[in-house]
Design an enzyme around this catalytic site. Structure first.
Site, PDB file in Angstrom:
ATOM      1  CD  GLU A 112       6.081  -7.737  -6.084  1.00 44.42           C
ATOM      2  OE1 GLU A 112       6.783  -8.753  -6.052  1.00 44.42           O
ATOM      3  OE2 GLU A 112       6.060  -6.895  -5.176  1.00 44.42           O
TER       4      GLU A 112
ATOM      5  N   GLY B  79       2.306   2.624  -2.516  1.00 41.95           N
ATOM      6  CA  GLY B  79       2.125   3.377  -3.752  1.00 41.95           C
ATOM      7  C   GLY B  79       3.050   2.963  -4.875  1.00 41.95           C
TER       8      GLY B  79
ATOM      9  N   GLY C 274       0.782  -1.223   0.000  1.00 44.77           N
ATOM     10  CA  GLY C 274       0.000   0.000   0.000  1.00 44.77           C
ATOM     11  C   GLY C 274       0.814   1.274   0.000  1.00 44.77           C
TER      12      GLY C 274
ATOM     13  CB  THR D  15       1.139  -0.909  -8.201  1.00 43.68           C
ATOM     14  OG1 THR D  15       1.718  -2.155  -7.778  1.00 43.68           O
ATOM     15  CG2 THR D  15       0.373  -1.143  -9.498  1.00 43.68           C
ATOM     16  CB  THR D  16      -0.007   4.376  -7.610  1.00 44.92           C
ATOM     17  OG1 THR D  16      -1.111   3.656  -7.076  1.00 44.92           O
ATOM     18  CG2 THR D  16      -0.490   5.725  -8.120  1.00 44.92           C
TER      19      THR D  16
END
Length: 333
Positions: free
Chosen positions: A169, A52, A50, A54-55
């Site tokens: 990933e 951030g 969480g 990937t964002t």
């Protein structure tokens, strides 16, 4: 090559009201990100679940438009539609998870993507060989293992020889042999000048690949640079493992904290020395050796686990990371 300046993006969350059932409010995302992606450098994005990551990767890939701040490619801000298309053409993006399903084959998928991007079909065939799918190019997608599907995702990201490679990933599902080959491939691409951004929940494997690291927490980059630089910024003291024979030293100096260690065979004593300021210079190491019989003296580098914990205040377990490499993975047939 690619720069972010005060980049901000927040996902929208539904918050219905009596007058507007479709109303939204700003949710989690990234805020005030300053980041430089350099040619030939492998940058690791590290942070708790969480944070951030990937964002941020989707912003770098041109998938998400910034709310605030700007992004530059080769010094030119991305403002027009054509500039945005140029950014997308420069980036190869591998998402964390792609569901490769349906009546198709790796060869068919790459052929269609080559046609869409105006790339020669022969390039797609070469990339399939490069990622180790040369023996499975005509196999149905349903027969591919998770590791094979990861290789197919990587192949699509490499199509068109992108200058920037964004990998979310990528080590998931790869067996140890495939991971080793993957690291070798990334190093070869970096040596050719490709800028690479990679995230992974396996800190040990990530540490083997990266040149620099950006630590993320709660949507912000809290530290970035080489591990040694971040180590100093976070106040992680320079360390030195030292062992020897004979009488145990009573002290190593006022600014050195000595932590006892288990001596190896043939050694009478062993310590890990923590230097409160500066680095272990050759002069300092020479002064320690006076009147001591030293069997080994090795500097100890910081690892990602320690740096992440110091930067976020979270344990590795709380962050959702895996620090072991001998975990079970799906067999890569």
């Amino acid at each position: 090559m690619l720069n972010l300046h005060s980049a901000t993006y927040r996902h929208r969350l539904r918050r219905a009201t009596m007058t507007n059932p479709w109303a939204t409010i700003p949710g989690p995302g990234v805020r005030g990100i300053d980041l430089e992606i350099k040619s030939g450098c492998i940058l690791g994005l590290v942070g708790p679940n969480g944070a951030g990551k990937t964002t941020l990767m989707q912003i770098l890939a041109g998938i998400l438009d910034l709310e605030d701040g700007h992004i530059q490619l080769d010094g030119t801000p991305i403002r027009t539609e054509q500039q945005h298309l140029n950014l997308c053409a420069s980036v190869g993006y591998m998402p964390e998870s792609v569901s490769w399903v349906g009546p198709s084959t790796p060869n068919h998928i790459l052929s269609r993507l080559c046609a869409m991007r105006g790339v020669q079909t022969s390039e797609g065939e070469e990339i399939l060989k490069l990622v180790g799918l040369s023996n499975r190019v005509d196999d149905d997608l349903s027969t591919l293992s998770k590791g094979m599907r990861q290789r197919l995702s990587l192949a699509t990201a490499l199509l068109g020889e992108p200058r920037i490679l964004i990998l979310d990933e990528p080590l998931n599902g790869l067996d140890p042999v495939a991971q080793s080959a993957f690291r070798t491939l990334l190093r070869q691409l970096a040596q050719r000048g490709t800028a690479i951004v990679i995230s992974s929940h396996s800190l040990t494997d990530l540490e083997r690949i990266i040149d620099e690291v950006a630590l993320m927490h709660r949507g912000r980059i809290v530290e970035s640079g080489s591990l040694s630089t971040i180590e100093r910024d976070l106040g992680i003291f320079a360390r030195l493992d030292i062992a020897g024979m004979g009488s145990t030293p009573e002290s190593f100096g006022d600014e050195i904290r000595a932590e006892p260690q288990h001596p190896h065979k043939g050694e009478d004593w062993a310590y890990r020395l923590h230097l409160e300021q500066g680095d272990w210079t050759a002069q300092m190491r020479a002064s320690i050796q006076n009147e001591l019989t030293i069997t080994r003296m090795n500097p100890v580098s910081a690892d990602l686990e320690e740096v992440l914990t110091a930067a976020t205040g979270l344990s590795v377990e709380d962050s959702g990371f895996d620090v072991f490499t001998d975990v079970e993975v799906e067999e890569d047939e």
